[in-house]
Write a protein that holds these residues in place. Structure first.
Motif, mmCIF file in Angstrom:
data_model
loop_
_atom_site.group_PDB
_atom_site.id
_atom_site.type_symbol
_atom_site.label_atom_id
_atom_site.label_comp_id
_atom_site.label_asym_id
_atom_site.label_seq_id
_atom_site.Cartn_x
_atom_site.Cartn_y
_atom_site.Cartn_z
ATOM 1 N N LEU A 50 0.823 -1.216 0.000
ATOM 2 C CA LEU A 50 0.000 0.000 0.000
ATOM 3 C C LEU A 50 0.859 1.269 0.000
ATOM 4 O O LEU A 50 0.541 2.240 -0.695
ATOM 5 C CB LEU A 50 -0.944 -0.023 1.214
ATOM 6 N N THR A 51 1.951 1.268 0.752
ATOM 7 C CA THR A 51 2.809 2.463 0.794
ATOM 8 C C THR A 51 3.422 2.710 -0.583
ATOM 9 O O THR A 51 3.345 3.817 -1.127
ATOM 10 C CB THR A 51 3.953 2.285 1.820
ATOM 11 N N ASP A 80 9.091 -5.619 -6.738
ATOM 12 C CA ASP A 80 8.693 -6.433 -5.581
ATOM 13 C C ASP A 80 9.087 -7.885 -5.821
ATOM 14 O O ASP A 80 9.107 -8.362 -6.958
ATOM 15 C CB ASP A 80 7.177 -6.348 -5.354
ATOM 16 N N VAL A 139 0.944 -7.146 2.149
ATOM 17 C CA VAL A 139 0.155 -7.981 3.071
ATOM 18 C C VAL A 139 -1.340 -7.935 2.751
ATOM 19 O O VAL A 139 -2.125 -8.681 3.327
ATOM 20 C CB VAL A 139 0.370 -7.597 4.563
ATOM 21 N N PRO A 174 -5.081 -7.216 6.207
ATOM 22 C CA PRO A 174 -6.002 -6.322 6.907
ATOM 23 C C PRO A 174 -7.429 -6.543 6.418
ATOM 24 O O PRO A 174 -7.645 -6.938 5.267
ATOM 25 C CB PRO A 174 -5.505 -4.925 6.538
ATOM 26 N N THR A 208 -10.224 -4.176 7.487
ATOM 27 C CA THR A 208 -10.878 -2.871 7.310
ATOM 28 C C THR A 208 -9.880 -1.773 7.663
ATOM 29 O O THR A 208 -8.916 -2.024 8.391
ATOM 30 C CB THR A 208 -12.069 -2.683 8.271
ATOM 31 N N ILE A 246 1.123 2.360 11.672
ATOM 32 C CA ILE A 246 1.027 0.969 11.209
ATOM 33 C C ILE A 246 -0.237 0.679 10.409
ATOM 34 O O ILE A 246 -0.358 -0.361 9.796
ATOM 35 C CB ILE A 246 1.077 -0.005 12.402
ATOM 36 N N MET A 285 -3.508 1.180 7.606
ATOM 37 C CA MET A 285 -3.569 1.472 6.171
ATOM 38 C C MET A 285 -3.636 2.974 5.909
ATOM 39 O O MET A 285 -3.031 3.476 4.960
ATOM 40 C CB MET A 285 -4.770 0.752 5.552
#
Ligand SMILES: Cc1cc2nc3c(=O)[nH]c(=O)nc-3n(C[C@H](O)[C@H](O)[C@H](O)COP(=O)(O)OP(=O)(O)OC[C@H]3O[C@@H](n4cnc5c(N)ncnc54)[C@H](O)[C@@H]3O)c2cc1C
Length: 453
Positions: free
Chosen positions: A13-14, A33, A41, A56, A58, A437, A439
């Motif tokens: 996501l980052t 990657d 993740v 994750p 939500t 940490i 999202m």
């Protein structure tokens, strides 16, 4: 040999948020990657009529950057917010579920907190702010609110987010909004009220407590980011990645899936990998300089998706249920996913996500799948009032480096990151080694890097 101005390591996501904003600015960049797919993740799986998350489940729209990103991606995916029942959270006390109070009356009536602490709470706005920036969360909450608030509000909340221990986490790094409330306004309660009154900046108002996911699961968020960044920008399945320093910047070497050597020269390098992967990835950095970063502890977590075609247990009328450590159970909490979002389970069925392990229950990570199933059978039968435990879906996912724990050593880690970024021009050390940490934190950071690089 490929050449680029900016190379991002990590298509999580980052990395992909950063890529999305670099693409908007028409910058020259690539993302690399080791995995075959984007997401890090984050991932979503479908089996029959069940749809479950493999990382994750939500997020919270806790920063304006989250609202902005979803708006920008609206042609590529459908953002969804949780059902109203998500407002309700159960906490286990003495084996009984109690709803976590959200207002004053609920707070007075709830059996979760002691009478003494409820009275003490009246004095919270008048208590002096703490002076130790490395005070633990447990000490801070005891000082301001009392032991029962620590045990039955903060402890389960921290288990739900960090799978962590309030006696080890330091609010300045782990919960900076809470820390700043005390430092800026002198009180949690007074600060929250004053901040709300002052809040008329439309940008800041985009941040809410709304729980988010994406239609079709969070995996679709990552696919949308990949599309918006440009699918040809992502080089995936590259193994043995190693970075060396050159006069002009950095040289990245890796092996493609068909065994060829890949070389990329870049002027600027953004790493979004976990602290545990840095040394192998960047051998040009002296071990001693990475020491303070590598000390960051990641807790191991077991995540289990459990689905029932026909739900026969107690009503799942909430976001989920959290279990304080002192209740001595073998699970940390349960998220009622099919109550929050549509399309997660058959019509009369249920899909839930259960978390086990975390900082104080690492012993459970040694269990094999059969033993985990036994633990779940015992816990879910008792806690969710099931006569028998025969789920139609049961997926066990072990996360070796799940959640980083921002403890008292965070100051040294931040200093080490800063020092390395000053020493090596064009190097950005990002990801969850700093800045949060969740999202939402990752989205905020990814956008910020793209803006400043
Ligand atoms: C089990 C679990 C549950 C969670 N639940 C929630 C939640 O409910 N709500 C919430 O907000 N957040 C939650 N989080 C946190 C959230 O998922 C993360 O903050 C976020 O997804 C991390 O994104 P990232 O890009 O920083 O890191 P990652 O997703 O870890 O991405 C890093 C990428 O770097 C790649 N990489 C690593 N090493 C190398 C290497 N040497 N060479 C090449 N590539 C490499 C990896 O393959 C990966 O793709 C959860 C996390 C976990 C693990």
């Amino acid at each position: 040999m490929l050449k680029t101005d900016i190379l991002i390591i990590g298509a999580g996501l980052t990395g992909l948020t950063c890529a999305h904003y670099l693409a908007k600015k028409k910058r020259d960049f690539l993302v690399i990657d080791k995995l075959q797919e984007v997401g890090g993740v984050i991932g979503t799986e479908t089996e029959g009529e069940f749809m479950y998350e493999t990382g994750p489940n939500t997020g919270v729209v806790s920063h304006p950057e989250v609202a902005d990103l979803f708006d920008e991606l609206k042609n590529l995916m459908e953002f969804e917010t949780a059902d109203e029942s998500a407002e309700k959270r159960y906490v286990l006390k003495d084996g009984k579920w109690e709803a976590l109070p959200s207002g004053l009356i609920g707070g007075v009536l709830t059996p979760l907190f002691s009478f003494k602490d409820k009275l003490r709470l009246l004095g919270e706005p008048f208590r002096a702010p703490g002076k130790d920036p490395h005070e633990t969360l447990a000490d801070m909450v005891r000082r301001r609110m009392g032991e029962s608030f620590l045990n039955y509000a903060v402890d389960p909340f921290i288990l739900g987010i960090y799978a962590g221990d309030p006696a080890q986490l330091v609010p300045k790094y782990a919960l900076p909004k809470l820390y700043n409330l005390e430092q800026e306004y002198g009180s949690f309660i007074g600060g929250a009220i004053k901040k709300k009154k002052k809040e008329n900046d439309p940008e800041a108002k985009k941040a809410t407590r709304k729980i988010f996911s994406v239609k079709g699961g969070l995996g679709n968020l990552m696919q949308a980011l990949k599309t918006s960044a440009g699918p040809d920008k992502c080089l995936l399945g590259i193994s043995n990645i190693e970075v060396s320093k050159t006069d002009a910047g950095y040289l990245i070497k890796g092996t493609t899936t068909d065994g060829k050597t890949l070389e990329i020269a870049t002027k600027q390098l953004v790493s979004t990998v976990g602290s545990y992967a840095l040394q192998k990835l960047m051998p040009f950095i002296d071990d001693s300089e990475l020491d303070a970063i590598e000390k960051l502890h990641y807790t191991r977590v077991i995540e289990v998706a459990v689905g029932f075609k026909q739900w026969k247990g107690r009503p799942l009328d909430a976001f989920g249920a959290l279990i304080p450590h002192r209740e001595k159970r073998d699970i940390l909490g349960i998220m009622f996913m099919s109550s929050l979002f549509e399309g997660r389970a058959p019509k009369d069925g249920a899909l839930m996500t259960i978390f086990m392990g975390g900082v104080r229950r690492q012993d459970l990570l040694d269990l094999d799948d059969q033993a985990i199933k036994k633990v779940l059978e015992k816990e879910l039968k008792e806690l969710l009032e099931l006569d028998s435990f025969d789920p139609d879906l049961l997926k066990i996912m072990r996360h070796e480096y799940a959640i980083p724990q921002y403890r008292a050593d965070s100051k040294e880690r931040y200093e080490a990151i800063e020092s390395l970024q000053n020493e090596y021009k064009g190097l950005v050390l990002a990801g969850n080694i700093r800045d949060g940490i969740g999202m939402a934190d990752r989205i905020k950071q990814g956008k910020m890097i793209a803006k400043t690089i």
